[in-house]
Write a protein that holds these residues in place. Sequence first.
Motif, PDB file in Angstrom:
ATOM      1  N   SER A 143     -13.481  -1.489   6.909  1.00 55.54           N
ATOM      2  CA  SER A 143     -12.313  -1.233   6.073  1.00 55.54           C
ATOM      3  C   SER A 143     -12.341   0.167   5.479  1.00 55.54           C
TER       4      SER A 143
ATOM      5  N   LYS B 149     -10.708   1.897   2.093  1.00 57.49           N
ATOM      6  CA  LYS B 149      -9.917   1.725   0.872  1.00 57.49           C
ATOM      7  C   LYS B 149      -9.589   3.116   0.345  1.00 57.49           C
TER       8      LYS B 149
ATOM      9  N   GLU C 200      -8.163   5.185  -2.917  1.00 59.24           N
ATOM     10  CA  GLU C 200      -7.825   5.086  -4.335  1.00 59.24           C
ATOM     11  C   GLU C 200      -7.216   6.417  -4.777  1.00 59.24           C
TER      12      GLU C 200
ATOM     13  N   LEU D  76      -5.237  -6.935  -5.180  1.00 58.05           N
ATOM     14  CA  LEU D  76      -4.867  -6.318  -3.902  1.00 58.05           C
ATOM     15  C   LEU D  76      -4.094  -7.376  -3.112  1.00 58.05           C
TER      16      LEU D  76
ATOM     17  N   ILE E 127      -4.143   1.667  -5.281  1.00 54.99           N
ATOM     18  CA  ILE E 127      -5.096   1.374  -4.202  1.00 54.99           C
ATOM     19  C   ILE E 127      -4.340   0.915  -2.965  1.00 54.99           C
TER      20      ILE E 127
ATOM     21  N   GLN F 145      -5.510  -0.457   0.989  1.00 54.37           N
ATOM     22  CA  GLN F 145      -6.670  -0.795   1.826  1.00 54.37           C
ATOM     23  C   GLN F 145      -6.249  -1.143   3.243  1.00 54.37           C
TER      24      GLN F 145
END
Length: 684
Positions: A503, A505, A507, A604, A678, A680
Amino acid sequence: MSEYILVTGGAGYIGSHTVIELINNGHKVVVVDNLVNSSYEAIARVEFIVKQSIPFFNVDIRDYEKLSKVFKAYKIKGVIHFAALKAVGESTKIPLDYYDNNVTGTVNLLKVLKENDVNSIVFSSSATVYGDVTRFGDDRYIPIPEECPMDPTNPYGNTKFVIENILKDVHSSESEKWKVAVLRYFNPIGAHPSGLIGEDPSGIPNNLLPYLAQVAIGRREKLSIFGSDYKSHDGTPIRDYIHVVDLAKGHIAALDYLHKINEGGLYREWNLGTGKGSTVFDVYNAFSKAVGKKLPYEVVGRRAGDVLDLTANPARANKELGWKAELGIEQACEDLWKWTTANPHGFNVEGYSSKTFESDGNYGNRLQTFVNGELSVSLANRGALIQDINFDGDHIVNAYDNGDDYLLKSNPFFGTTVGRVANRIANAEFELNGKTYHLPKNENNNTLHGGLVGYDKENFLGPIVKKEKDVFIVEYKLIDPDGKNNFPGDVENIVRYYIDNKSIKIEYEAQLINDKVDATIINITNHSYFNLSGDATTDDTVVKLSYDNYLEVDAKTLLPTGNVVKHDRVDANKPITLSEATFYDYCFVIDNDADAIDTRKFELKKVFEATHPRSHTKFVVSTTEPTYQFYTGVGVDTKGFVARSGFCVEPGRFVDAIHNEKWAPQVILKKGEVYGSIIQYDLS
Ligand code: UPG
């Protein structure tokens, strides 16, 4: 044209700390370094600390042509010269390399200085030029004054001695012109209090504190203390340990001193030390205290060449330069430990590599690659963009192979960070706190993706790369100044990528700095084009959107009408197969009532997924944001890429939120607040 200080060896331990102090004191800096014993990461981190970019050239000072080019490109008013090899033991084995690098390099540098009529130089010398001051049989030169006769005892020390003499002769040849400061360092220790830069020796450290730090972090078993039968209070030798930040400040004092001379030249030496001696055990105890435990050690025999006492008499520098070391060994040990714990392998992070990305070798825009198991991700400074996501052999984002192509006018924001305000601002104007701001119109009558020079066209500073628990943390910074694209206020933006083995992510964080305005507007997202097909278009990709309400737009202007309605061609979580007949460029609504400037505290939510029959990768997007634009890339027409070559999923705030009373709070960033969000991407 503004004037610069050239720092040779500016990526090194003392050089990098000095660059910070130069900039903090209002100087502009150009760095040259051949990176043989140093890392560009140090410069990337210095940029982060000083919040500005620093021109950097990978140049060996022995290369007359390349060095000359730097002097042609920048108006240099003075030089701080660090570039050199510096390991005492190594110098006894390869003395010719030491003479070539240090002496020939300096001669070459001086030729270039002369050719370009640059006459001020601060030279990085060493207390090692004094040699063994106990040779006089009494204490007359302890603490050591500058008048102490020189008698270096190894090739490294000899190179410093020879260079001092060369500088003296050059000064004598035109003594009205040359201004030369020779700084003789005692034992530099510690690290920058930020913990971002510090000493990063290659191989086994020779010096006391770097060795001890590696013992403390578990890279070495124990410290060998070289002799405890010296005539000191605990039997170990005495040195004058000086915090590297104090030492760096000494260079600024010397440079300013040279530049204050109105008439005539100067050649002068100054000791940079504290005037206070500490034994090996004193240092050992101070560092053990900083670490919080006694570190393993063993007393072994004396090391050849070591002497009892090398303590500086810094009175000349104190008096003439108005400089005084202020930090003790305790502070240095604390700062060293902070640097060590945050960077257990120095600037090296396993799985991370970086290279310049544009054909002119510009270090401001590099490509950083992170390999974590099956996932490999490449990012670049320009736009803090995503250049590659390679999951188990599938490259799933559209990208150009070289950095130059990102400058193409036809580049449809490939992979980039968009801001200050992503998407459209109607009529290219908005009102905030009673003031109307007129923005550049770069799409019909509107402002799109931040205006003419949005975040996508800027080289972000950094990155600072760390790996914690098998996750890369990669942090970029951009200072977007007040008035850029006519937006109000200086905004400090952070883009932070977290990359594990399946993954990514992202930010975003932003805040107003420098108190120029009380509020601004902001909306940041990523503009990657995804393609799982391994083919020229995304046709046959099966996508599922988790939300089917969208922000209705006027068909002509593409601007929101203010209504949120069900999309007639989307049902939540029902598969849609992309083809030539499917067109999407809509802002889907996750939370119609959102008003937070920082959404990071929210859950999320999965908003999108995609698969393709030819690919074994499933791609999922989640976010804390209230909306996401889904765009099937019909407008793409750029080098190597056609329409529908990739689709975008851009989580963010409501399009044109500033013009809607209900949604405006999402994009108004007030002084003291932090914008955050955020996004992802999960791969399986
Ligand atoms: N020491 C140990 N164990 C070690 C390393 C060092 O006991 O593993 C002792 C060493 O014997 C000495 C003291 O620690 O007493 C400091 O040693 P070190 O950190 O190697 O510094 P110096 O030998 O004092 O030399 C440094 C620089 C040199 C410079 C000189 C100026 O390496 O380049 O010229 O300081 O004083």
